[in-house]
Scaffold this active site. Structure first.
Site, PDB file in Angstrom:
ATOM      1  N   THR A 181       0.740  -1.310   0.087  1.00 58.28           N
ATOM      2  CA  THR A 181       0.177   0.201   0.049  1.00 58.28           C
ATOM      3  C   THR A 181       0.444   1.591  -0.543  1.00 58.28           C
ATOM      4  OG1 THR A 181      -1.641  -1.127   1.045  1.00 58.28           O
ATOM      5  CG2 THR A 181      -1.155   1.393   1.575  1.00 58.28           C
ATOM      6  N   ASP A 212      -8.522  -1.785   4.585  1.00 57.49           N
ATOM      7  CA  ASP A 212      -9.043  -1.148   5.237  1.00 57.49           C
ATOM      8  C   ASP A 212      -9.409   0.635   4.240  1.00 57.49           C
ATOM      9  OD1 ASP A 212      -6.399  -1.386   5.098  1.00 57.49           O
ATOM     10  OD2 ASP A 212      -5.976   0.417   6.190  1.00 57.49           O
TER      11      ASP A 212
HETATM   12  N1  ASP Z   1      -4.046  -1.575   4.416  1.00 54.01           N
HETATM   13  C1  ASP Z   1      -4.232  -2.559   3.062  1.00 54.01           C
HETATM   14  C2  ASP Z   1      -4.984  -3.964   2.657  1.00 54.01           C
HETATM   15  O1  ASP Z   1      -5.438  -4.290   3.641  1.00 54.01           O
HETATM   16  C3  ASP Z   1      -2.993  -3.436   2.530  1.00 54.01           C
HETATM   17  C4  ASP Z   1      -1.371  -3.190   3.062  1.00 54.01           C
HETATM   18  O2  ASP Z   1      -1.686  -1.365   3.747  1.00 54.01           O
HETATM   19  O3  ASP Z   1      -0.762  -3.381   3.286  1.00 54.01           O
HETATM   20  O4  ASP Z   1      -5.663  -3.701   1.566  1.00 54.01           O
END
Ligand code: ASP
Length: 311
Positions: A181, A212
């Site tokens: 992300t 999230d």
């Molecule tokens: N939080 C992101 C998700 O769950 C993934 C990440 O931040 O690595 O889609």
């Protein structure tokens, strides 16, 4: 046994941009060339965003410019180079929120080259907050650049998916290797703040799963009375903990400093079985970069006080 989150404060008063390139990367498994590529991309994202802030442009413009660069860089889990679903496709999510409460988000995008542009279009062009899989015709109407889904798929992510499937088949998993992300939080010369997050989700996610990142209050939040926040990590835990809004509430209602608020939120993520990181820019004062002890995260910040990237 939960351990203390790692927290750093960065920058000072005035225009400030803080970015992250995702938590959970395996730095020790990355080649020197991959690490250099990531660091260079973080530097380009910082330069693109901070240049706008220095020229008096808005926090919103800086957040979008920084995220555009990272969405184009295949080393991050967003846009081109996104983590792949179990079916080998890319499903992208993004959210943008301004300190004045305006926000837009989209999830399940398969053709938008820059998912953060879709989030902005939702905010600017509709009375709504969140769209799921908006039709290509609607994206066209909003002036969104579209590409084939293959554009997002890189050899490295395809290999990561196969590796994860092999582990999964024998009942093993390394959750910290699955996510990534990007995010950006900024404050402009007028004191306005904004937050944005863009992601491909997690490697091997069941198609349709949403984390999230595109959820206002979970992975992304901004409130001009307190802070702008972008999270990264195990999305399910960040959703359950309403992590980004929690940081705001701890500052606005609980009287905590942004650093204390980020630390307390991350301690909860850790205690609830998750891991990840957060970046925070307050309406005034220094920014915060934090991560759970179990996560690695790359980040950068720029202000009149200096500039730094950390891959
Ligand atoms: N939080 C992101 C998700 O769950 C993934 C990440 O931040 O690595 O889609």
């Amino acid at each position: 046994m939960a351990s203390e989150p790692i927290i750093a404060t960065v920058g000072g008063e005035g225009p400030l941009l803080v970015i992250h390139g995702g938590a959970g990367r395996r730095l020790h498994e990355m080649s020197p060339a991959q690490r250099a590529e990531t660091d260079a991309a973080l530097g380009r994202a910082l330069a693109a965003g901070y240049e706008l802030l220095a020229a008096g442009e808005s926090a919103e413009a800086a957040v979008i410019a920084a995220i555009h660069v990272m969405e184009d860089a295949p080393c991050f889990n967003c846009g081109r180079g996104a983590a792949l679903t179990l079916d080998g496709t890319a499903e992208l999510d993004a959210c943008l929120m301004l300190g004045d409460g305006r926000t837009g988000a989209a999830c399940g995008l398969t053709t938008a080259r820059h998912p953060i542009d879709v989030a902005r279009a939702v905010m600017e062009r509709t009375p709504h907050v969140l769209f799921s899989e908006p039709a290509p015709e609607l994206l066209d109407e909003w002036g969104i650049e579209q590409v084939e889904n293959d554009y997002f798929v890189t050899l490295a992510r395809a290999a990561a998916l196969e590796e994860w499937k092999a582990l999964h088949a024998i009942g093993a998993d390394r959750p910290e290797t699955r996510h990534g992300t990007v995010g950006a939080v900024a404050r402009d010369a007028r004191g306005r703040i904004a937050a944005g997050t863009s992601t491909g989700g997690i490697t091997g996610q069941v198609p349709g799963r949403v984390g999230d990142s595109p959820l206002c209050g979970a992975g992304t939040y901004a409130n001009e009375t307190s802070v702008a926040v972008s999270c990264t990590g195990t999305g399910e835990t960040f959703i359950r903990d309403v992590a980004a809004h929690q940081v705001h509430a701890r500052v606005a209602l609980g009287g905590q400093t942004p650093g204390e608020a980020a630390s307390a939120m991350l301690a909860g993520i850790d205690a609830h079985g998750g891991n990840g990181g957060v970046i925070v820019v307050p309406a005034s004062g220094a920014g915060v970069i934090g991560r759970t002890d179990g996560a690695q995260m790359n980040w950068g910040w720029a202000s009149a006080a200096g500039r730094e990237t950390h891959e």
